[in-house]
Design a protein around this motif. Structure first.
Motif, PDB file in Angstrom:
ATOM      1  N   LEU B 302       0.781  -1.123   0.193  1.00  0.00           N
ATOM      2  CA  LEU B 302       0.037   0.016   0.198  1.00  0.00           C
ATOM      3  C   LEU B 302       0.914   1.327  -0.055  1.00  0.00           C
ATOM      4  CD1 LEU B 302      -3.004  -0.852   2.428  1.00  0.00           C
ATOM      5  CD2 LEU B 302      -2.957  -0.273   0.019  1.00  0.00           C
ATOM      6  N   CYS B 303       1.953   1.164   0.800  1.00  0.00           N
ATOM      7  CA  CYS B 303       2.899   2.387   1.038  1.00  0.00           C
ATOM      8  C   CYS B 303       3.330   2.692  -0.471  1.00  0.00           C
ATOM      9  CB  CYS B 303       4.102   2.215   1.769  1.00  0.00           C
ATOM     10  SG  CYS B 303       3.496   2.315   3.489  1.00  0.00           S
ATOM     11  N   VAL B 304       3.816   1.471  -1.268  1.00  0.00           N
ATOM     12  CA  VAL B 304       4.291   1.938  -2.735  1.00  0.00           C
ATOM     13  C   VAL B 304       3.447   2.431  -3.575  1.00  0.00           C
ATOM     14  CG1 VAL B 304       5.280   0.825  -4.668  1.00  0.00           C
ATOM     15  CG2 VAL B 304       5.836  -0.078  -2.618  1.00  0.00           C
ATOM     16  N   LEU B 305       1.934   2.014  -3.388  1.00  0.00           N
ATOM     17  CA  LEU B 305       0.940   2.562  -4.340  1.00  0.00           C
ATOM     18  C   LEU B 305       0.786   4.040  -3.997  1.00  0.00           C
ATOM     19  CD1 LEU B 305      -1.810  -0.129  -4.521  1.00  0.00           C
ATOM     20  CD2 LEU B 305      -0.203   0.566  -6.191  1.00  0.00           C
ATOM     21  N   LEU B 306       0.959   4.106  -2.748  1.00  0.00           N
ATOM     22  CA  LEU B 306       0.821   5.632  -2.286  1.00  0.00           C
ATOM     23  C   LEU B 306       1.738   6.526  -2.877  1.00  0.00           C
ATOM     24  CD1 LEU B 306      -0.774   5.496   1.352  1.00  0.00           C
ATOM     25  CD2 LEU B 306      -2.005   6.044  -0.880  1.00  0.00           C
ATOM     26  N   VAL B 307       3.033   6.000  -2.769  1.00  0.00           N
ATOM     27  CA  VAL B 307       4.204   6.893  -3.248  1.00  0.00           C
ATOM     28  C   VAL B 307       4.125   7.058  -4.663  1.00  0.00           C
ATOM     29  CG1 VAL B 307       6.703   6.675  -3.265  1.00  0.00           C
ATOM     30  CG2 VAL B 307       5.573   6.111  -1.498  1.00  0.00           C
ATOM     31  N   LEU B 308       3.654   5.789  -5.293  1.00  0.00           N
ATOM     32  CA  LEU B 308       3.685   6.018  -6.762  1.00  0.00           C
ATOM     33  C   LEU B 308       2.938   7.063  -7.247  1.00  0.00           C
ATOM     34  CD1 LEU B 308       3.990   2.373  -7.944  1.00  0.00           C
ATOM     35  CD2 LEU B 308       5.617   4.171  -8.496  1.00  0.00           C
ATOM     36  N   ILE B 309       1.523   7.255  -6.348  1.00  0.00           N
ATOM     37  CA  ILE B 309       0.641   8.093  -6.852  1.00  0.00           C
ATOM     38  C   ILE B 309       1.156   9.339  -6.506  1.00  0.00           C
ATOM     39  CG2 ILE B 309      -2.060   8.912  -6.418  1.00  0.00           C
ATOM     40  CD1 ILE B 309      -2.593   5.645  -6.113  1.00  0.00           C
TER      41      ILE B 309
END
Lengths: 298, 348
Positions: B302-309
């Motif tokens: 989830l962290c990665v998705l948030l960072v990517l977004i």
């Protein structure tokens, strides 16, 4: 090595190929429109398998109806994933989308482990599907025949849908040229949603087939078949739906014949064979059997 | 002035690190030490993967495969000959009689990984973007099935167990320091500029006379070397190596560290690797007590998705956070100012 043995291997290859083809179609459709390799696509397989298990066990749906339910569940989940994870980063570099899809895959798998545990479960099909039918020298389970027929029907329906329906034509236009299609007033968001819905629905159905053929399902079951279906999509030419179907059957046959015809000490190299083939194909014919040269791959 | 300042900063930081390592060996119990060692190994892995993924812009997932190659190589070279006769009776004679010490075995592991990287690199590095990612992912599966099936060398799915626990904090620290020096020097050398040029615009770079293929293969092989060495460190830390030790999940975690830290940023990747490893380790008891296995991985993803977004370039992008200036605030500013200005100009 007798003729019946080889025939039996070919039948096995066609069954496996049918499932690969169904998953590969989703890879190709999604790639064709958004240029995204959706790594989480394989996990839809597991979701489909568990959805059908739930449908049969909890809601006691008759098995054929479960297929429709699984199609619907798969499509809904595909659309949901696209909306949550991929739409916010549309227009970012391709690799960004790929990393995001890795993250989605990890989330799905671990949610699966959390909710239904990583322990494989048995997947039972109604007894009439386990009967044997004799065709010539071969005796084949009814479920295997049903898998192939269902897969072929779904693919034929999809081919007609993409060829003649208005949405299908719009999807092809979008895959052909994203910007011009948008200028022509095609609702791109809807096209992407449709691609995810159709692709994921088919992958979920393949999950149901996988479960009924091998009798076991687990949250991690989709990883390797999903990757192999991607290889199938590459063989056929990523972006081409017909190519994905063809690639699925080519890969299914090649894999089964590799295991069946070579001495048994090589059968452990099954995965190495498939992924070695992927690397070779990417190098020798990066556009696959039916793909067109859309952009740089190699 | 600039040069000397950064040397002084480097010596200061490495002495500081050595001090912490000394404290660690004195005060921590086995568990605490092993966590620090894992942090160190993960930093080596992430920073070295950042050479290909961050500097050259090749998205590789192949690190676990190179770790497996390096780990098995060093393990086989290190197992005492009499134990090898027991574990691996089918080993060819010239291999069975080898009894190396730790450092040469680690280097040999790295060398084997480099060899594999050269063999796989020539065909695979012609691919771009996510095609390369999938091809290197396939490479993980190929190495895995080799490890399962070449049971004469690897003992198949059982793996090699009871390896000598040679990896200590000092070994990890030494290799970590070496990795950081090599990567830092590389990034700020002309070769590093060449790599960034390839990442930004390959056509323009090759028009200016950059040997694109050479540079790519060099970067890939260099990353593989450190992956091979860390495979050896890892194997002799957990004293076991098996085909399932190094999976695609590890590749994902390394990619997460790079994405969060900023692709191309050495210090960013270091921070991300340290935070991620420690956080996963801290969450483990929570997971176990609440019976929520996999929750920490969901959180990471989830962290990665948030960072990517919301922050697609990661915490630091390609830049290095200016530690010289930060340390300057502590130790007086006179020798830091020129260094910090230059560095900011270079990387922006």
């Amino acid at each position: 090595m007798t003729t019946p043995y080889i025939l039996a291997q070919i039948v096995n290859g066609i069954i496996l190929g049918s499932m690969y083809a169904l998953v590969a179609i989703g890879f190709s459709m999604i790639y064709g429109i958004v240029r995204l390799i959706n790594f989480a696509h394989g996990d839809i397989l597991a979701i489909g398998a568990f959805a059908s298990l739930a449908g049969v066990a909890i809601f006691s749906l008759p098995f054929p109806l479960a297929i429709l339910a699984v199609l619907a569940v798969g499509a809904a989940i595909g659309v949901f994933i696209e909306r949550i994870a991929f739409r916010p980063m549309r227009g970012a570099p391709q690799v960004t989308g790929f990393i995001a899809s890795l993250a989605v895959a990890i989330i799905i798998e671990n949610l699966g482990i959390l909710t239904v545990s990583a322990q494989p479960r048995t997947f039972r099909v109604p007894h009439y599907l386990n009967d044997l039918v004799n065709i010539g020298t071969q005796s084949i389970r009814v479920i295997d025949i049903a898998i192939v027929i269902l897969a072929v029907c779904l693919m034929a329906f999809l081919a007609l849908f993409v060829r003649f329906s208005k949405i299908g034509i719009a999807m092809r236009a979008t895959a052909e040229n994203y910007d011009v299609a948008r200028l022509m007033g095609i609702n791109i968001d809807r096209m992407i949603m449709t691609a995810f819905a159709v692709g994921s629905g088919l992958a979920a159905t393949a999950g149901l087939m996988w479960g009924s053929k091998y009798g076991q399902i687990s949250p991690l079951m989709g990883l390797v078949p999903g990757l192999k279906a991607f290889v199938a999509a590459v063989i056929g030419g990523v972006g081409s739906i017909t190519g994905a179907m063809l690639g699925g059957y080519v890969l299914g046959l090649a894999e089964v014949l590799f295991v069946g015809l070579l001495p048994s000490e090589y059968s452990g190299y099954r995965n190495a064979f498939v992924f070695g083939a992927l690397i070779l194909i990417l190098l020798l014919m990066p556009n696959g059997l039916l793909g067109r040269n859309l952009e740089e791959r190699a | 002035m600039d040069q000397r300042a950064s040397y002084r900063a480097f010596i200061l930081v490495s002495l500081l690190g050595a001090g912490f390592v000394f404290l660690g060996t004195q005060s921590l119990d086995d568990y605490g030490r092993s966590i620090i060692e894992f942090v160190g190994i993960n930093i080596i892995l992430a920073v070295s993967l950042n050479i290909t993924n961050g500097l050259v812009g090749l998205f590789s997932l192949g690190h676990p495969a190179f770790m497996a190659i390096g780990g098995y190589t060093s393990a086989i070279l290190l197992i005492p000959a009499n134990r090898k006769a027991l574990l691996l009776p089918d080993l060819p004679h010239w291999l069975a009689s080898q009894e190396w010490t730790f450092l040469p075995a680690l280097i040999a592991g790295g060398g084997a990984a480099v060899l594999a990287a050269l063999i796989i690199g020539f065909p695979v590095l012609r691919l771009r973007g996510h095609y390369l990612a999938v091809a290197t992912l396939g490479f993980i599966f190929i190495v895995q099935s080799l490890a399962v099936n070449l049971s004469g060398i690897t003992r198949g799915a059982l793996g090699l167990s009871g390896l000598p626990a040679l990896t200590t904090l000092w070994w990890v620290y030494g290799w970590l320091l070496f990795t950081l020096v090599v990567c830092w020097r590389l990034k700020h050398s002309s070769l590093g500029r060449t790599m960034l040029a390839i990442r930004e615009n390959e056509l323009a770079a090759s028009c200016l006379g950059v040997k694109v293929t050479h540079t790519r293969i060099f970067a890939f092989a260099l990353g593989a070397f450190f992956a091979g060495v860390s495979g050896g460190l890892w194997a002799h830390l957990v004293t076991l190596i098996s085909p399932s030790s190094f999976t695609f999940l590890l590749a994902f975690q390394l990619v997460v560290m790079i994405v969060v830290g900023g692709s191309g940023s050495i210090i960013g990747t270091m921070l991300a690797a340290a935070i991620l490893t420690i956080a996963t380790e801290m969450l483990r008891p929570v997971e176990e007590s609440l019976d929520l296995f996999g929750a920490s991985q969901i959180l990471t993803a989830l962290c990665v998705l948030l960072v990517l977004i919301f922050r697609p370039r990661g915490l630091f992008g390609t830049a290095e956070p200016d530690l010289l200036r930060w340390s300057g605030l502590l130790f007086g500013r006179h020798w830091t100012r020129s260094g910090s200005k230059n560095r900011r100009k270079e990387v922006s």
